[in-house]
Scaffold this active site. Sequence first.
Site, PDB file in Angstrom:
ATOM      1  N   ARG A   1      15.178  12.278 -47.975  1.00 25.35           N
ATOM      2  CA  ARG A   1      14.415  13.185 -48.850  1.00 25.35           C
ATOM      3  C   ARG A   1      14.967  13.066 -50.257  1.00 25.35           C
ATOM      4  O   ARG A   1      15.951  12.372 -50.479  1.00 25.35           O
ATOM      5  CB  ARG A   1      14.621  14.622 -48.362  1.00 25.35           C
ATOM      6  CG  ARG A   1      16.122  14.924 -48.268  1.00 25.35           C
ATOM      7  CD  ARG A   1      16.427  16.364 -47.999  1.00 25.35           C
ATOM      8  NE  ARG A   1      17.801  16.581 -47.595  1.00 25.35           N
ATOM      9  CZ  ARG A   1      18.831  16.678 -48.409  1.00 25.35           C
ATOM     10  NH1 ARG A   1      18.662  16.539 -49.706  1.00 25.35           N
ATOM     11  NH2 ARG A   1      20.053  16.871 -47.962  1.00 25.35           N
TER      12      ARG A   1
ATOM     13  N   LYS B   1      28.608  19.922 -52.191  1.00 24.55           N
ATOM     14  CA  LYS B   1      28.757  19.405 -53.555  1.00 24.55           C
ATOM     15  C   LYS B   1      28.613  20.497 -54.616  1.00 24.55           C
ATOM     16  O   LYS B   1      27.774  21.386 -54.475  1.00 24.55           O
ATOM     17  CB  LYS B   1      27.690  18.335 -53.790  1.00 24.55           C
ATOM     18  CG  LYS B   1      27.820  17.169 -52.841  1.00 24.55           C
ATOM     19  CD  LYS B   1      26.527  16.390 -52.709  1.00 24.55           C
ATOM     20  CE  LYS B   1      26.614  15.420 -51.547  1.00 24.55           C
ATOM     21  NZ  LYS B   1      25.306  14.854 -51.181  1.00 24.55           N
TER      22      LYS B   1
ATOM     23  N   HIS C   1      33.359  10.868 -52.252  1.00 21.80           N
ATOM     24  CA  HIS C   1      31.999  10.837 -51.701  1.00 21.80           C
ATOM     25  C   HIS C   1      31.132  10.106 -52.725  1.00 21.80           C
ATOM     26  O   HIS C   1      30.970  10.577 -53.851  1.00 21.80           O
ATOM     27  CB  HIS C   1      31.495  12.265 -51.472  1.00 21.80           C
ATOM     28  CG  HIS C   1      30.070  12.322 -51.003  1.00 21.80           C
ATOM     29  ND1 HIS C   1      29.702  12.846 -49.789  1.00 21.80           N
ATOM     30  CD2 HIS C   1      28.915  11.899 -51.590  1.00 21.80           C
ATOM     31  CE1 HIS C   1      28.388  12.748 -49.654  1.00 21.80           C
ATOM     32  NE2 HIS C   1      27.882  12.183 -50.728  1.00 21.80           N
TER      33      HIS C   1
ATOM     34  N   GLU D   1      26.119   9.062 -43.667  1.00 24.41           N
ATOM     35  CA  GLU D   1      24.806   9.547 -43.240  1.00 24.41           C
ATOM     36  C   GLU D   1      23.745   9.177 -44.260  1.00 24.41           C
ATOM     37  O   GLU D   1      24.059   8.805 -45.387  1.00 24.41           O
ATOM     38  CB  GLU D   1      24.809  11.064 -43.009  1.00 24.41           C
ATOM     39  CG  GLU D   1      24.992  11.882 -44.264  1.00 24.41           C
ATOM     40  CD  GLU D   1      24.569  13.336 -44.086  1.00 24.41           C
ATOM     41  OE1 GLU D   1      23.777  13.643 -43.178  1.00 24.41           O
ATOM     42  OE2 GLU D   1      25.015  14.160 -44.895  1.00 24.41           O
TER      43      GLU D   1
ATOM     44  N   VAL E   1      19.286  17.338 -54.226  1.00 24.53           N
ATOM     45  CA  VAL E   1      19.575  18.267 -55.319  1.00 24.53           C
ATOM     46  C   VAL E   1      20.027  17.488 -56.559  1.00 24.53           C
ATOM     47  O   VAL E   1      19.602  17.758 -57.680  1.00 24.53           O
ATOM     48  CB  VAL E   1      20.683  19.261 -54.888  1.00 24.53           C
ATOM     49  CG1 VAL E   1      21.125  20.125 -56.061  1.00 24.53           C
ATOM     50  CG2 VAL E   1      20.230  20.118 -53.722  1.00 24.53           C
TER      51      VAL E   1
END
Length: 445
Positions: free
Chosen positions: A291, A236, A207, A287, A294
């Site tokens: 925003r 994650k 990823h 995707e 984290v």
Amino acid sequence: MFKKILVANRGEIALRVICACKELNIPTVAVYSEADRHSLHVRFADEALCIGPASSSESYLNIPSIISAAEVANVDAIHPGYGYLAESDHFAEVCETCEIKFIGPPPKVIRMMGDKARAREAMQEAGLPIIPGSGILAEKEDALKALDEVGLPLIIKAAAGGGGRGMRIVREKGQLLEALETARSEAKAAFGNSDVYLERYLDNPRHIEFQVLADSHGNTIHLGERECSIQRRHQKLIEESPSPVVSQEERDKLGGQICQAVAEIGYENAGTMEFLRDQKGRFYFIEMNTRVQVEHPVTEMVTGVDIVKEQIEVAAGKKLETRQDQVTLSGNAIECRINAEHPRTFAPSPGRITAYHPPGGPGVRVDSLAYADYVVTPHYDSMIAKLIAHGANRKEALQRISRALDMFVLEGIESTLDLHRRIVRNERFRSGDFGTSFLQDTDLG
Ligand code: ADP
């Protein structure tokens, strides 16, 4: 610049936004639920307003309450953090109607990217590679047809999904229709929307995601990538920047394509473009998160760019100060998510923290909501701290995160600290040769 900002969130990200506002000299308003009365974001904001009971749906997701607080406190902008209302196009629209600036992209862009099936189509049209898959599956026949086209194994995903939830892997044709029904009802229960689509399921991919920043003057830059392959249940656990496998040439090429695609959809503010990289090194868009994420600190540590301050400044209409050719990645940074949960079952472990002493020293950053005597409530997400270490290279970043994990005192509750200690000492992890199945396939002793 804004006169006052309301932070529509809690925990470490609310504190992170407050840090940025303090540095920009902007007064802040915290909102809190009854369960968060003794939280640090309440303590460090200039003003604080209670917005409802502990339950998130009655407080941090309660739009009328938050907007009332914003009007009472007379703010001109709202920072939504991540989670909660950060990706609600409806909330962004309500803010617009009330003439309060939503610190994030325009509602129509949030809406488009919030539907993952539509986002795939939009990004394919913009020239990015996507994993073979389908659009929204309306009928059983659509699913069977898509299976024949896409092949096995495949993964059924919720169009409105997030947080690794609502995904089903299908390895045999006979499992498809049952998995479809389960995925639909799970999606409906978790996201209030039963739309699902499918994608080819990649075997142990990596990823890898790109951080982008865009202003309202047509400038878009990327801040390189983050490697987020160490996951539990598709969520994650450890992130780092840069990825051990991305070359500068690949970064420049894909980064350039991403900036173009993001500009084409009229993106503004900070965002993340997520990709899977297969074992042959091919990248596929999965995707976009519209925003702050984290894991943004690892990018901040290697680029020196304060992403949250940039979010506020571009929302206020300023131009991005950094040009793409000024972005350089310096050294390596690694982040461990310290969650209040059982290290093996990952079941939440709320309770009182009896002793707390976060590590310091060169290259170490801790973003946390915790303090000694803080009570972790069962009402919210289990993440209580992010430990980030930066070094001149990956080896030094690993040395720093290992010793910082050893020097992290957290008692009274169970946490993922010990699991992190074992992961960062694992040879395979240290070698950089791993994919998203690492945790599942590795015996950490
Ligand atoms: P969410 O929005 O819930 O976070 P994502 O689409 O971002 O879901 O995927 C989360 C994780 O699930 C990925 O990082 C990866 O580990 C796994 N995953 C998603 N799609 C695939 C796929 N097509 N093949 C293999 N793994 C996948």
